[in-house]
Design an enzyme around this catalytic site. Sequence first.
Site: not given
Length: 544
Positions: A442, A319, A408, A183, A432, A283, A479
């Site tokens: 991550r 999505r 993903e 993040h 992902d 999103r 993306c």
Amino acid sequence: MLLHGTGVGRGIAVGPVLRMPAPLSEPEDVPRTVDADTEYSRALAALGAVGHDLTDRARRAGGEAEGVILTQSMMTQDPALLDDVRSRIDAGSTAERAVFEAFSGVRQMLLALGGSPADRAVDVEDVGQRVVAQLRGLQPPGVPEVDHPFVLIAGDLGPADAAALDIGQVLGLITVGGGPTSHTAILARSKGIVAVVGVTDATGIDEGTTVLLDAGEGSVTVEPSVEDVTAARERLVARRVAVPIGPGTLADGTRIPLLANIGSAAEAKAALTLGAEGIGLFRTELVFLGARSAPTVAEQQDEYRRLFTACRGKRVVVRTFDAGSDKPLSFLATDPEENPALGLRGIRATRAHEGVLRDQLAAIAAADAETDAEVWVMAPMVADADEAGYFVSLARELGIQVAGVMAEVPSCALMAGQVLGIADFVSIGTNDLTQYTLAADRQLGSVASYADPWHPAVLRLIKMIGDAGEQSGRPVGVCGEAAADPMLAVVLVGLGATSLSMAPTAFEAVRTELRQHTLEHARALAVQALSASTAAEARALVRE
């Protein structure tokens, strides 16, 4: 002294170090002195105040940060956590101690699970600190307020702090933990802040020491010489022979559309101003993250209509709800899972709640019929041809003209030929895909070197999808955050990507880098990267 981590962006920064204040001290484990109901009321009031503050911060932050901070806000009202706080107070704890232990328990559980759940450990700790600070009548630890620019060093940053970084004061950011898709890294990139994350040796840098960050090199030079700074600036100039805003194009004229990743219709205008040729990832779950019940068709249709109207004549890739793991949607609640990252998330969650998915697809189709955007719709976390077939069939039934899937999970890449025999397009979510391929959280600094989309294992999976796209004549987009790395963007094109979607702040650097290479050269660079054994070697080979 030269330290290494993972660079965010390609810029440089020079300045004195300022450290993030230490966390609040652990509350003493002493018996409460008032009755349980009074003490629990104190805890509820503090939780409510923090939740309200975080919601306000989320709305002000917008962009990538909004959904992340709203998720934090929801933690303050989580029924299981509230029950835990109540039981600890009933057992004799103070509100401060009960809150501290309840949030610490959730944090430790998430770290133990690893994967995407561990992504949220920093977020949980940050909320717990804010509630304890509220109970003590203190300001929570945050970014220092000083009257001069500085380079911030932190173990890692909670989303609210990362979103609040003042680009007029913070010259650069160094974190000890985190990786390129954490993040912190994502929010730093969206704000255009030079950052190097996962610098495990940064704890030894004294406050006030001058450092040089070179995000393009992923390095931190402690007490740099004049020559060091001059060389870094020359590298920056070489990287920044910017081309004007315009279509993404290779040197031979091959078109590679540059699209934007957004979380709300309001972000579309700013993205288009920066040169977005469309939206490569909308999103949808971020719009409804705080909702307690499923949004109606009309509510969704209004939101999609605003986006499609703003993007008239341009591609908009929507999505469907990506629920589960680090993006919980209460109206798609599932039974508790030991490892939500490998559980009922993405298309699995919406398939289990097909009525919600049907409503969403119907709302998108209705908004599409009212506007002039080129609407594509894709499902997240699709694992194989069976899931692709389910989604595409349902989308067609409900009036969606172009239906695709996100790749993903490694299995989707391995089955790419079958998947692209069904889906109209594939969009690769590199965040992902990298995490699942290398079994590397991550967010976790100790494995940050693994969570790198340059790893040849990840690149080989992307090539499988690119090859399947070429054979089927169907588009393959990227993306994930990898598309925002200019040099990796060229490699992705060489592997078969036909479009790239990223945070709008990355357009200039990616557009400029693409213009320096022909398709033939991009393919040659991809071959070099695929021949490597490690991510570092792949990066070095391509750079050379």
